[in-house]
Design a protein around this motif. Structure first.
Motif, PDB file in Angstrom:
ATOM      1  N   ALA A   1    -109.899  55.836  63.169  1.00 27.82           N
ATOM      2  CA  ALA A   1    -111.225  55.367  63.554  1.00 27.82           C
ATOM      3  C   ALA A   1    -111.128  53.928  64.026  1.00 27.82           C
ATOM      4  O   ALA A   1    -110.218  53.190  63.637  1.00 27.82           O
ATOM      5  N   ASP A   2    -112.057  53.529  64.885  1.00 31.92           N
ATOM      6  CA  ASP A   2    -112.167  52.144  65.337  1.00 31.92           C
ATOM      7  C   ASP A   2    -112.800  51.339  64.206  1.00 31.92           C
ATOM      8  O   ASP A   2    -113.876  51.684  63.713  1.00 31.92           O
ATOM      9  N   TYR A   3    -112.146  50.264  63.792  1.00 34.21           N
ATOM     10  CA  TYR A   3    -112.645  49.515  62.646  1.00 34.21           C
ATOM     11  C   TYR A   3    -114.050  48.978  62.887  1.00 34.21           C
ATOM     12  O   TYR A   3    -114.857  48.841  61.953  1.00 34.21           O
ATOM     13  N   ARG A   4    -114.389  48.691  64.147  1.00 36.01           N
ATOM     14  CA  ARG A   4    -115.724  48.170  64.438  1.00 36.01           C
ATOM     15  C   ARG A   4    -116.789  49.231  64.162  1.00 36.01           C
ATOM     16  O   ARG A   4    -117.869  48.926  63.654  1.00 36.01           O
ATOM     17  N   THR A   5    -116.456  50.481  64.460  1.00 36.82           N
ATOM     18  CA  THR A   5    -117.385  51.569  64.164  1.00 36.82           C
ATOM     19  C   THR A   5    -117.503  51.787  62.663  1.00 36.82           C
ATOM     20  O   THR A   5    -118.602  51.952  62.121  1.00 36.82           O
ATOM     21  N   VAL A   6    -116.367  51.783  61.976  1.00 33.98           N
ATOM     22  CA  VAL A   6    -116.356  52.026  60.534  1.00 33.98           C
ATOM     23  C   VAL A   6    -117.204  50.999  59.792  1.00 33.98           C
ATOM     24  O   VAL A   6    -117.962  51.348  58.866  1.00 33.98           O
ATOM     25  N   PHE A   7    -117.106  49.743  60.200  1.00 31.43           N
ATOM     26  CA  PHE A   7    -117.772  48.674  59.461  1.00 31.43           C
ATOM     27  C   PHE A   7    -119.093  48.237  60.106  1.00 31.43           C
ATOM     28  O   PHE A   7    -119.697  47.257  59.681  1.00 31.43           O
TER      29      PHE A   7
ATOM     30  N   ASP B   1    -118.387  43.999  70.790  1.00 28.36           N
ATOM     31  CA  ASP B   1    -117.746  42.787  71.299  1.00 28.36           C
ATOM     32  C   ASP B   1    -117.174  41.941  70.161  1.00 28.36           C
ATOM     33  O   ASP B   1    -116.799  40.786  70.362  1.00 28.36           O
ATOM     34  N   HIS B   2    -117.101  42.528  68.963  1.00 26.48           N
ATOM     35  CA  HIS B   2    -116.476  41.810  67.839  1.00 26.48           C
ATOM     36  C   HIS B   2    -115.054  41.456  68.213  1.00 26.48           C
ATOM     37  O   HIS B   2    -114.282  42.303  68.653  1.00 26.48           O
TER      38      HIS B   2
ATOM     39  N   PRO C   1     -98.827  42.886  61.853  1.00 27.78           N
ATOM     40  CA  PRO C   1     -99.228  41.843  62.796  1.00 27.78           C
ATOM     41  C   PRO C   1    -100.602  42.069  63.420  1.00 27.78           C
ATOM     42  O   PRO C   1    -101.217  41.120  63.911  1.00 27.78           O
ATOM     43  N   SER C   2    -101.089  43.295  63.413  1.00 25.09           N
ATOM     44  CA  SER C   2    -102.402  43.569  64.018  1.00 25.09           C
ATOM     45  C   SER C   2    -103.514  42.775  63.337  1.00 25.09           C
ATOM     46  O   SER C   2    -104.566  42.535  63.961  1.00 25.09           O
ATOM     47  N   LEU C   3    -103.319  42.348  62.103  1.00 27.51           N
ATOM     48  CA  LEU C   3    -104.345  41.544  61.434  1.00 27.51           C
ATOM     49  C   LEU C   3    -104.642  40.266  62.211  1.00 27.51           C
ATOM     50  O   LEU C   3    -105.772  39.766  62.187  1.00 27.51           O
ATOM     51  N   ASN C   4    -103.636  39.736  62.901  1.00 27.41           N
ATOM     52  CA  ASN C   4    -103.813  38.485  63.649  1.00 27.41           C
ATOM     53  C   ASN C   4    -104.720  38.664  64.857  1.00 27.41           C
ATOM     54  O   ASN C   4    -105.186  37.669  65.430  1.00 27.41           O
ATOM     55  N   ARG C   5    -104.967  39.891  65.254  1.00 25.62           N
ATOM     56  CA  ARG C   5    -105.812  40.154  66.415  1.00 25.62           C
ATOM     57  C   ARG C   5    -107.264  40.415  66.024  1.00 25.62           C
ATOM     58  O   ARG C   5    -108.102  40.672  66.887  1.00 25.62           O
ATOM     59  N   MET C   6    -107.544  40.362  64.726  1.00 25.51           N
ATOM     60  CA  MET C   6    -108.871  40.717  64.236  1.00 25.51           C
ATOM     61  C   MET C   6    -109.560  39.515  63.598  1.00 25.51           C
ATOM     62  O   MET C   6    -108.914  38.661  63.001  1.00 25.51           O
TER      63      MET C   6
END
Length: 236
Positions: free
Chosen positions: A220-226, A231-232, A25-30
């Protein structure tokens, strides 16, 4: 099934990175549109969210016969290259983009050569990690692996999902359909082997799932990884 057909994928992506997108379900938050710029391995019924998510997977992995039978037409319609475990092969025939992969039994725990087969390990993610390894990816980033499930009964028991599915990104994922209870302990044991194999080869698995509960992989935080801005969008 021809091993020669699978052999074409050996080290096809040597030294590259990929993203395994699980179905939590976490995909829905991204905001997942950034995945358009990456090589993505989708799992099982990821097709249910692609219009919402705004990306298309390059590859699709499914090994559970129930899943493949339930979603046969949708999986077959995907433009992705599809790796189907041999136990589910009767539900989706081989074709230009569909490849059957043999399934191995113990004592094998992780296969580095999918021409000989792969080990399911209790979770399709483990199968995808073996396929990614065979294709030569040096870094695998996992998202959507929440590692939390609401269910009753024992691991591996089959049940009909009554009402909306709380365990996947779509409430329709298993609604009214049979699904197998997860076995998180077995999954974690498989993941530990996968991590050991990757690290022994100088490769890396990173779990960038938003609030993921799996204790095995480097987090890891996905925002850092990518390389995304802080604020994404993360939806609460």
């Amino acid at each position: 099934m021809s091993n020669e057909r699978l052999n074409q994928f050996h080290n096809l992506h040597q030294g590259e990175s990929c993203v395994i997108v699980c179905n939590g379900p976490s995909l829905n938050r991204m905001d997942l549109r950034f995945l358009r710029q990456h090589t993505v391995i989708g799992l099982n019924k990821i097709h249910l969210g692609l219009e919402q998510f705004g990306f298309e997977p390059t590859y699709l992995v499914a090994v559970n016969p129930k899943v493949v039978e339930q979603a046969r037409d949708a999986i077959a319609a995907l433009p992705a290259i599809r790796f189907i475990g041999a136990r589910a092969a009767g539900h989706l025939e081989e074709g230009l983009r569909t490849f059957h992969v043999p399934i191995l039994a113990p004592p094998v725990t992780f296969s580095t050569d999918i021409c000989t087969g792969l080990r399911e390990g209790g979770t399709v993610t483990h199968a995808a990690l073996q396929i990614a390894y065979y294709m030569g990816f040096s870094k695998v980033v996992i998202i959507g692996m929440d590692h939390r499930f609401t269910y009753h009964g024992a691991p591996h028991e089959a049940h009909v999902m009554e009402g909306p599915d709380p365990n996947h990104f779509s409430p329709e994922y298993f609604r009214g359909q049979v699904w197998d209870n997860p076995d998180l302990a077995r999954s974690e044991a498989s993941y530990k082997v996968a991590r050991e194999v990757y690290e022994a080869a100088g490769r890396q698995i990173v779990d960038a799932t938003l609030d993921g509960a799996c204790p095995v992989f480097e987090k890891a935080d996905y925002r850092t990884v990518f390389g995304l801005p802080r604020d994404h969008g993360i939806r609460e």
